[in-house]
Design a protein around this motif. Structure first.
Motif, PDB file in Angstrom:
ATOM      1  N   LEU A  26     -25.644  31.820 -33.995  1.00 49.27           N
ATOM      2  CA  LEU A  26     -25.663  32.645 -35.194  1.00 49.27           C
ATOM      3  C   LEU A  26     -26.871  32.321 -36.064  1.00 49.27           C
ATOM      4  O   LEU A  26     -27.527  33.221 -36.588  1.00 49.27           O
ATOM      5  N   ASN A  27     -27.184  31.047 -36.205  1.00 43.01           N
ATOM      6  CA  ASN A  27     -28.348  30.661 -37.003  1.00 43.01           C
ATOM      7  C   ASN A  27     -29.647  31.109 -36.349  1.00 43.01           C
ATOM      8  O   ASN A  27     -30.575  31.544 -37.033  1.00 43.01           O
ATOM      9  N   GLY A  32     -34.098  34.967 -36.292  1.00 40.17           N
ATOM     10  CA  GLY A  32     -34.887  36.000 -35.636  1.00 40.17           C
ATOM     11  C   GLY A  32     -34.922  37.296 -36.417  1.00 40.17           C
ATOM     12  O   GLY A  32     -35.859  38.079 -36.290  1.00 40.17           O
ATOM     13  N   LEU A  33     -33.886  37.561 -37.215  1.00 34.68           N
ATOM     14  CA  LEU A  33     -33.852  38.774 -38.019  1.00 34.68           C
ATOM     15  C   LEU A  33     -34.634  38.645 -39.328  1.00 34.68           C
ATOM     16  O   LEU A  33     -34.825  39.635 -40.020  1.00 34.68           O
ATOM     17  N   GLY A  37     -40.257  36.229 -39.685  1.00 34.86           N
ATOM     18  CA  GLY A  37     -40.197  35.593 -38.382  1.00 34.86           C
ATOM     19  C   GLY A  37     -39.644  34.187 -38.503  1.00 34.86           C
ATOM     20  O   GLY A  37     -39.193  33.756 -39.553  1.00 34.86           O
ATOM     21  N   CYS A  38     -39.678  33.459 -37.417  1.00 30.06           N
ATOM     22  CA  CYS A  38     -39.118  32.125 -37.428  1.00 30.06           C
ATOM     23  C   CYS A  38     -39.837  31.282 -36.387  1.00 30.06           C
ATOM     24  O   CYS A  38     -40.101  31.747 -35.286  1.00 30.06           O
ATOM     25  N   ASP A  39     -40.168  30.082 -36.748  1.00 32.34           N
ATOM     26  CA  ASP A  39     -40.708  29.155 -35.767  1.00 32.34           C
ATOM     27  C   ASP A  39     -39.863  27.890 -35.779  1.00 32.34           C
ATOM     28  O   ASP A  39     -38.973  27.720 -36.601  1.00 32.34           O
ATOM     29  N   LEU A  40     -40.126  27.027 -34.857  1.00 37.68           N
ATOM     30  CA  LEU A  40     -39.291  25.844 -34.675  1.00 37.68           C
ATOM     31  C   LEU A  40     -39.347  24.912 -35.879  1.00 37.68           C
ATOM     32  O   LEU A  40     -38.381  24.243 -36.196  1.00 37.68           O
ATOM     33  N   TYR A  41     -40.453  24.884 -36.589  1.00 31.47           N
ATOM     34  CA  TYR A  41     -40.611  23.951 -37.707  1.00 31.47           C
ATOM     35  C   TYR A  41     -39.935  24.452 -38.977  1.00 31.47           C
ATOM     36  O   TYR A  41     -39.583  23.664 -39.837  1.00 31.47           O
ATOM     37  N   ARG A  42     -39.752  25.766 -39.117  1.00 30.90           N
ATOM     38  CA  ARG A  42     -39.110  26.306 -40.316  1.00 30.90           C
ATOM     39  C   ARG A  42     -37.637  26.616 -40.107  1.00 30.90           C
ATOM     40  O   ARG A  42     -36.950  27.024 -41.022  1.00 30.90           O
ATOM     41  N   ARG A  44     -33.778  26.178 -39.901  1.00 34.99           N
ATOM     42  CA  ARG A  44     -32.791  25.254 -40.452  1.00 34.99           C
ATOM     43  C   ARG A  44     -31.428  25.914 -40.445  1.00 34.99           C
ATOM     44  O   ARG A  44     -31.308  27.128 -40.430  1.00 34.99           O
ATOM     45  N   PHE A  45     -30.403  25.071 -40.440  1.00 29.49           N
ATOM     46  CA  PHE A  45     -29.035  25.583 -40.451  1.00 29.49           C
ATOM     47  C   PHE A  45     -28.636  25.943 -41.871  1.00 29.49           C
ATOM     48  O   PHE A  45     -28.939  25.225 -42.814  1.00 29.49           O
TER      49      PHE A  45
END
Length: 82
Positions: A26-27, A32-33, A37-42, A44-45
């Motif tokens: 879910l996170n 992704g939505l 965007g989203c990368d591995l470093y940003r 967070r749960f």
């Protein structure tokens, strides 16, 4: 009784893993939505999302309780054998 112990331990562990995988999925989906965007470093749960937590915490707690019950029954039945 041995089989019941293993079923409790295994079933509880699987339930915990499924609940944890659902929470992570879910996170990742929400990440992704995101418009930026989203990368591995940003990534967070979102622990403050109580609406999602009330769906994932009860199965996780039930899985922990089943696993603990199975382990306690296994230890107690082992100590009672001659």
């Amino acid at each position: 009784m041995r089989l019941a112990n293993w079923l409790l331990i295994g079933g509880g562990a699987i339930l915990c893993l499924v609940a944890l995988a659902g929470w992570v999925g879910l996170n990742l989906f929400a990440c992704g939505l995101a418009s930026g965007g989203c990368d591995l470093y940003r990534f967070r749960f979102r622990w403050e999302d109580t609406e999602a937590l009330m769906v994932f915490v009860p199965p996780f707690a039930l899985g922990c309780a089943l696993t603990a019950t199975g382990m306690i029954l296994r230890i107690s039945s082992r100590s009672q054998q001659p």
